[in-house]
Design a protein around this motif. Structure first.
Motif, PDB file in Angstrom:
ATOM      1  N   VAL A 106      35.194  14.048  23.121  1.00 16.09           N
ATOM      2  CA  VAL A 106      36.521  13.657  22.673  1.00 16.09           C
ATOM      3  C   VAL A 106      36.583  12.183  22.976  1.00 16.09           C
ATOM      4  CG1 VAL A 106      38.821  14.129  22.503  1.00 16.09           C
ATOM      5  CG2 VAL A 106      37.237  15.999  23.043  1.00 16.09           C
ATOM      6  N   GLU A 107      36.739  11.339  21.931  1.00 21.76           N
ATOM      7  CA  GLU A 107      36.886   9.901  22.273  1.00 21.76           C
ATOM      8  C   GLU A 107      38.390   9.634  22.489  1.00 21.76           C
ATOM      9  OE1 GLU A 107      34.541   7.994  19.447  1.00 21.76           O
ATOM     10  OE2 GLU A 107      35.081   6.008  20.236  1.00 21.76           O
ATOM     11  N   ALA A 108      38.979  10.095  23.504  1.00 18.55           N
ATOM     12  CA  ALA A 108      40.252   9.793  23.858  1.00 18.55           C
ATOM     13  C   ALA A 108      40.212   8.456  24.683  1.00 18.55           C
ATOM     14  CB  ALA A 108      40.651  10.709  25.084  1.00 18.55           C
ATOM     15  N   ASP A 109      41.350   7.858  24.587  1.00 19.23           N
ATOM     16  CA  ASP A 109      41.383   6.324  25.052  1.00 19.23           C
ATOM     17  C   ASP A 109      42.512   6.198  26.186  1.00 19.23           C
ATOM     18  OD1 ASP A 109      43.651   6.176  23.323  1.00 19.23           O
ATOM     19  OD2 ASP A 109      42.627   4.673  22.220  1.00 19.23           O
TER      20      ASP A 109
ATOM     21  N   GLY B 179      36.888  10.617  27.004  1.00 14.32           N
ATOM     22  CA  GLY B 179      36.976   9.392  27.152  1.00 14.32           C
ATOM     23  C   GLY B 179      38.227   9.103  27.821  1.00 14.32           C
ATOM     24  N   SER B 180      38.233   7.717  28.004  1.00 18.63           N
ATOM     25  CA  SER B 180      39.496   7.136  28.938  1.00 18.63           C
ATOM     26  C   SER B 180      39.450   5.552  28.528  1.00 18.63           C
ATOM     27  CB  SER B 180      39.472   7.495  30.439  1.00 18.63           C
ATOM     28  OG  SER B 180      38.493   6.206  31.059  1.00 18.63           O
TER      29      SER B 180
ATOM     30  N   TYR C  40      49.456  12.658  23.753  1.00 21.67           N
ATOM     31  CA  TYR C  40      48.816  13.972  23.940  1.00 21.67           C
ATOM     32  C   TYR C  40      48.330  14.760  22.815  1.00 21.67           C
ATOM     33  CZ  TYR C  40      52.539  17.178  22.439  1.00 21.67           C
ATOM     34  OH  TYR C  40      53.545  17.559  21.629  1.00 21.67           O
ATOM     35  N   ASP C  41      49.203  14.904  21.595  1.00 20.71           N
ATOM     36  CA  ASP C  41      48.897  15.641  20.458  1.00 20.71           C
ATOM     37  C   ASP C  41      47.662  15.025  19.781  1.00 20.71           C
ATOM     38  OD1 ASP C  41      50.545  13.439  20.071  1.00 20.71           O
ATOM     39  OD2 ASP C  41      51.236  14.249  18.344  1.00 20.71           O
ATOM     40  N   GLU C  42      47.465  13.846  19.947  1.00 14.63           N
ATOM     41  CA  GLU C  42      46.167  13.213  19.100  1.00 14.63           C
ATOM     42  C   GLU C  42      44.951  13.928  20.057  1.00 14.63           C
ATOM     43  OE1 GLU C  42      44.601   9.541  17.184  1.00 14.63           O
ATOM     44  OE2 GLU C  42      46.576   9.754  17.461  1.00 14.63           O
ATOM     45  N   GLY C  43      45.115  13.816  21.485  1.00 14.51           N
ATOM     46  CA  GLY C  43      43.968  14.399  22.215  1.00 14.51           C
ATOM     47  C   GLY C  43      43.880  15.666  21.935  1.00 14.51           C
ATOM     48  N   VAL C  44      44.923  16.570  21.680  1.00 14.40           N
ATOM     49  CA  VAL C  44      44.562  18.095  21.627  1.00 14.40           C
ATOM     50  C   VAL C  44      43.949  18.343  20.218  1.00 14.40           C
ATOM     51  CG1 VAL C  44      45.993  20.182  21.066  1.00 14.40           C
ATOM     52  CG2 VAL C  44      46.802  18.633  22.968  1.00 14.40           C
ATOM     53  N   ALA C  45      44.718  17.430  19.083  1.00 12.14           N
ATOM     54  CA  ALA C  45      43.885  17.478  17.679  1.00 12.14           C
ATOM     55  C   ALA C  45      42.558  17.465  17.924  1.00 12.14           C
ATOM     56  CB  ALA C  45      44.787  16.623  16.703  1.00 12.14           C
ATOM     57  N   ARG C  46      42.206  16.176  18.200  1.00  9.45           N
ATOM     58  CA  ARG C  46      40.660  15.895  18.554  1.00  9.45           C
ATOM     59  C   ARG C  46      39.904  16.944  19.145  1.00  9.45           C
ATOM     60  NH1 ARG C  46      39.585   9.686  18.535  1.00  9.45           N
ATOM     61  NH2 ARG C  46      41.402   8.938  17.116  1.00  9.45           N
TER      62      ARG C  46
ATOM     63  N   ASP D 223      46.696  11.160  25.304  1.00  9.26           N
ATOM     64  CA  ASP D 223      45.598  11.836  24.671  1.00  9.26           C
ATOM     65  C   ASP D 223      44.477  12.292  25.704  1.00  9.26           C
ATOM     66  OD1 ASP D 223      44.449   9.451  25.274  1.00  9.26           O
ATOM     67  OD2 ASP D 223      43.506   9.217  23.289  1.00  9.26           O
ATOM     68  N   THR D 224      44.377  11.923  26.776  1.00 13.26           N
ATOM     69  CA  THR D 224      43.240  12.307  27.694  1.00 13.26           C
ATOM     70  C   THR D 224      43.734  13.505  28.215  1.00 13.26           C
ATOM     71  OG1 THR D 224      44.442  10.743  29.210  1.00 13.26           O
ATOM     72  CG2 THR D 224      42.418   9.945  28.390  1.00 13.26           C
ATOM     73  N   SER D 225      45.035  13.855  28.726  1.00 10.94           N
ATOM     74  CA  SER D 225      45.632  14.823  28.969  1.00 10.94           C
ATOM     75  C   SER D 225      45.576  15.985  28.123  1.00 10.94           C
ATOM     76  CB  SER D 225      46.969  14.743  29.935  1.00 10.94           C
ATOM     77  OG  SER D 225      47.173  13.911  30.942  1.00 10.94           O
ATOM     78  N   GLY D 226      45.953  15.416  26.857  1.00 14.37           N
ATOM     79  CA  GLY D 226      46.027  16.587  25.775  1.00 14.37           C
ATOM     80  C   GLY D 226      44.568  17.109  25.430  1.00 14.37           C
ATOM     81  N   ALA D 227      43.718  16.528  25.296  1.00 13.74           N
ATOM     82  CA  ALA D 227      42.372  16.856  25.294  1.00 13.74           C
ATOM     83  C   ALA D 227      41.819  17.783  26.336  1.00 13.74           C
ATOM     84  CB  ALA D 227      41.326  15.722  25.015  1.00 13.74           C
ATOM     85  N   VAL D 228      42.052  17.405  27.432  1.00 12.57           N
ATOM     86  CA  VAL D 228      41.635  18.403  28.389  1.00 12.57           C
ATOM     87  C   VAL D 228      42.292  19.715  28.608  1.00 12.57           C
ATOM     88  CG1 VAL D 228      41.508  18.376  31.225  1.00 12.57           C
ATOM     89  CG2 VAL D 228      40.799  16.226  30.074  1.00 12.57           C
TER      90      VAL D 228
END
Lengths: 440, 368
Positions: B135-138, B106-107, B143-149, B24-29
């Motif tokens: 974006v509270e990524a962990d 986040g991470s 990835y898709d959850e990070g993208v969605a958030r 999710d970290t990569s997805g969000a970024v």
């Protein structure tokens, strides 16, 4: 869009030397600024992103396999480790397995109880049994305070093979035992005592082999050394275990000193530190020192002459027109290499590096000989605004320098095979000469 | 040692063959590439190295360098929870770079120490006088959850009605697209998608990312509709529908992937009854199934994914894989003649001897 008119931070050698090692400017420190993630800074943030980080380093042990116990994000870049087989015929990508943690694991620590079964399934899944299983831990377990020595012992009892923890704790990189120091200690921790062989020595410091054309090998041979071992050249576990018979260790990277100290304590193997230098006279002094310790007399005249010839040839052909930008993503110390180039009569206009207190030995000399040389730091966000067209540099040395100067002549000098001694000098000047000829 | 068959192990989270997929970290970024912001990854450096070194923006050929920084957390920062130090560093960085907004990602470290991202957002906005998105990524989720958030946070922050307007005024034939990141689409696919939409009657296409700047997010308010070509864009589209009555539709035009259209021709030779498994993000897999089913009406075609699914886009028998072992068992027991999926997945199926059509998915292999 972000405003791209800003200028990158820089400081001249003269200004930096006058501040001294106790007053390194804030902009050159990592503890009070956000760290820029350009391709030029990648090695700093994540040594494993390119080259050797903890994961690849741990696998320098012949026949080892590694279980990465972490959230998914910590192992993402291992997808890239599908390189061709190394000298032992081992492929990195096939030597990894992953125990991915979820939120419950992190809250409850439940993943620890799954490790023995995971290790066993990992061993069973590979065509031949490994020599050792490495458990690679990340920041999460650093924060949880997991006693991984105990977990590794339990896994070892369960599967009947040696199991060792490997700490990829990025959070601790400024501590007295940062990850790349700890992994070097781990690498030699599996040696068992052997009777000493006066004709054997080890080279410590790198995870890939030293260049076979380095004069260090024939010089050691001339001193009576019949076995010169490096961990990356051990073809199997027996080779590795034989490292314990060494009469002495040569340490070529200071991050290996704690490992050498442990070997001195546990196996009575003393060590000598050698630096990778690019000034022929300094290399000669270092070899004279080593020959005194080994009570021998090295004949270095041929190597010295060859290195000197390469320097003179380059200086004669391209010296006047070349303005160097020297980076830190290369096999050498950016300040020492820059000072060497300046002392050879060449012009270094820019350096891209993060100065450490120990570098002031070179910085003070650079301040006298080339006071206007500018230091930039790859880690500063202001480097997003570096403009090649504003710089006089026309030759980039190092992968980071080449990133800033895509239109300049370049030698990356960051190959995995490690150059050393006169061979490094000769080779870098030959490559620089070739780069200039190619461009012309 | 007890006898173990690796394909039958039940150890949760264990992957013996497949490296981790994009987190999710990569997805969000990836959502913020080209939007002109400053992206901060709250980590010790390793996560940022993975995000920028492996899942990074370099291959996108953006006009301006991406401003992505690591918080450079050290052990004492984590133990003491020094958010004030992070804010000081951020303020300096903002003065240097003058971005149009800040994204804080986040991470695992802030996740473990329980960082309050909502509070961080408020304090950072006050300190920098800029819009701040968190974006509270962990690093645990995919990835898709990070993208969605990230999309959700972006539209929530920047999509507003015009000053004084009581409702939005849609412009006819203007289409917004949410969900197109490098995790699911190559540059060429992105361009093809854009061209395809324009050739199908849309006069303006707003597809945030790739040097479109922050304004492209704000422009979504005046779109007639929103297209969602990957499930990762769905949460933001649903938000826009609920908040502003902006309708959306889902779908993935098959024609945008020319290599795939060429490669799947190999499956169109009538042989024994085919049983095909397609492994991709859900909408892409569905589109391929529809295309193949039209050509091979007797074939049994199943779609599977390792990522989140839109229940509205699933049919009976579709699979969501959570574990590598589950995927192995499903494939080996399923007697598939052909699999269409990223070839990295073959590593998990050394015994599989059926036909394989490579359908690269960046979020799986990092290759396209």
């Amino acid at each position: 869009m972000a405003n791209l008119e800003r200028t990158p931070y820089s400081i001249t050698m003269k200004e930096l030397a006058s501040l001294g090692r106790e007053h390194i400017p804030e902009e050159l420190r990592t503890d009070n600024q956000l760290i820029y993630n350009s391709p030029a800074a990648l090695d700093f943030n994540s040594p494993g992103a390119q080259g050797f980080g903890v994961k690849r380093a741990g696998l320098a042990l012949p026949g080892s396999i590694m279980l990465l116990i972490s959230p998914a994000c910590c192992g993402r870049n291992t997808a890239a480790l599908s390189s061709p087989p190394d000298i032992r015929g081992e492929v990195y990508g096939e030597r990894f397995a992953y125990l991915q943690l979820d939120e419950n694991d992190i809250v409850t620590g439940r993943h620890l109880s799954r490790i023995p079964a995971a290790v066993e399934a990992f061993i069973q899944s590979r065509p031949k049994p490994p020599t050792v299983v490495l458990l690679c831990l990340t920041c999460v377990d650093a924060l949880l305070g997991t006693d991984m020595e105990r977990v590794a012992r339990k896994a070892s009892e369960y599967c009947g093979l040696p199991v060792r923890p490997c700490y990829m704790y990025a959070l601790t990189r400024d501590s007295i035992r940062p990850p790349m120091v700890a992994v070097r200690q781990m690498l030699y921790s599996l040696l068992e005592p052997l009777p000493k062989n006066p004709r054997a020595c080890n080279i410590l410091g790198f995870f890939s082999p030293l260049s076979k054309s380095s004069e260090l090998y024939p010089l050691l041979e001339s001193a009576g050394m019949e076995q010169v071992r490096e961990i990356s050249c051990c073809r199997n576990w027996q080779d590795y275990l034989q490292m314990a018979e060494a009469n002495f260790n040569l340490v070529l990277n200071p991050e290996s000193i704690p490992a050498a100290q442990e070997m001195a304590q546990q196996h009575s193997i003393p060590f000598v530190e050698l630096k990778r230098l690019y000034e022929p006279d300094k290399i000669a002094s270092q070899y004279r020192g080593l020959s005194r310790i080994l009570q021998t007399d090295f004949d270095i005249s041929k190597y010295h002459h060859e290195a000197q010839t390469s320097i003179e040839q380059f200086a004669e052909h391209f010296g006047k027109q070349t303005v160097f930008g020297v980076g830190s993503r290369l096999n050498g110390n950016a300040f020492e290499l820059s000072l060497a180039l300046v002392r050879m009569g060449l012009k270094v206009s820019e350096i891209y590096a993060l100065p450490q207190p120990a570098d002031f030995f070179y910085i003070k000399s650079l301040a006298k000989l080339s006071p206007e040389t500018k230091l930039f730091t790859n880690l500063s966000l202001s480097m997003a605004f570096y403009r090649e067209e504003d710089s006089p540099v026309n030759f980039a040395l190092g992968a980071d320098a080449a990133y800033y100067h895509p239109h300049a002549r370049k030698v990356l000098w960051n190959e995995e095979t490690q150059p050393f001694g006169y061979q490094a000098v000769k080779e870098i000047f030959n490559q620089m000469e070739a780069a200039c000829h190619d461009r012309n | 040692m007890t006898e173990t068959n690796p394909s039958k192990h039940n150890t949760k989270g264990l992957r013996l063959y497949l490296p981790p997929f994009a987190p999710d970290t990569s997805g969000a970024v990836s959502v913020f590439y080209g939007l002109g912001g400053l992206t901060i990854i709250v980590d010790a450096g390793g996560c940022a190295g993975n995000i920028c070194g492996f899942d990074g923006p370099d291959r996108l050929g953006l006009e301006h360098p991406e401003l992505i920084v690591s918080a450079g957390l050290r052990d004492m920062d984590a133990i003491m929870g020094r958010d004030d130090k992070l804010i000081l560093k951020l303020t300096k960085a903002v003065q240097q770079a003058r971005p149009s907004f800040v994204a804080i990602i986040g991470s695992p470290v802030p996740s473990v120490i329980g960082t309050d991202f909502q509070a961080l957002e408020k304090i950072a906005e006050k300190a920098t006088e800029l819009p701040v998105i968190t974006v509270e990524a962990d690093g645990i989720r995919s990835y898709d959850e990070g993208v969605a958030r990230a999309y959700y946070a972006l539209v929530k922050k920047f999509v507003k009605l015009l000053p004084g307007a009581k409702e939005r005024i849609p412009r006819p034939h203007k289409l917004g697209v949410l969900g197109v990141t490098q995790m699911d689409f190559t540059i060429d696919e992105r361009k093809s998608l854009n061209e395809s939409l324009l050739s199908h009657g849309w006069k303006t296409v707003v597809m945030p990312g790739l040097d479109t700047g922050r304004v492209s997010i704000q422009e979504l308010i005046s779109c007639e509709r929103i297209m969602v070509p990957a499930p990762a864009g769905l949460a933001a589209a649903k938000y826009l529908e609920k908040k502003y009555g902006l309708p959306y539709f889902t779908g993935y035009p098959m024609g945008i992937n020319h290599d795939l259209l060429r490669d799947v021709q190999l499956l169109l030779v009538p042989t024994t009854p085919l049983k095909i498994l397609i492994v991709q993000q859900q909408y892409a897999a569905n589109a391929l199934r529809t295309f193949l089913q039209g050509q091979l009406p007797n074939a049994t075609i199943v779609c599977g994914t390792f990522f989140h699914t839109d229940p509205g886009g699933s049919v009976q028998g579709d699979q969501r894989f959570h574990e590598e072992a589950e995927f192995r068992r499903y494939v080996m027991d399923g007697e598939f003649n052909a699999i269409v999926g990223d070839k990295l997945l073959k590593r998990a199926l050394p015994e599989y001897d059926g036909f394989w059509v490579d359908y690269p998915h960046f979020a799986i292999s990092g290759k396209k």
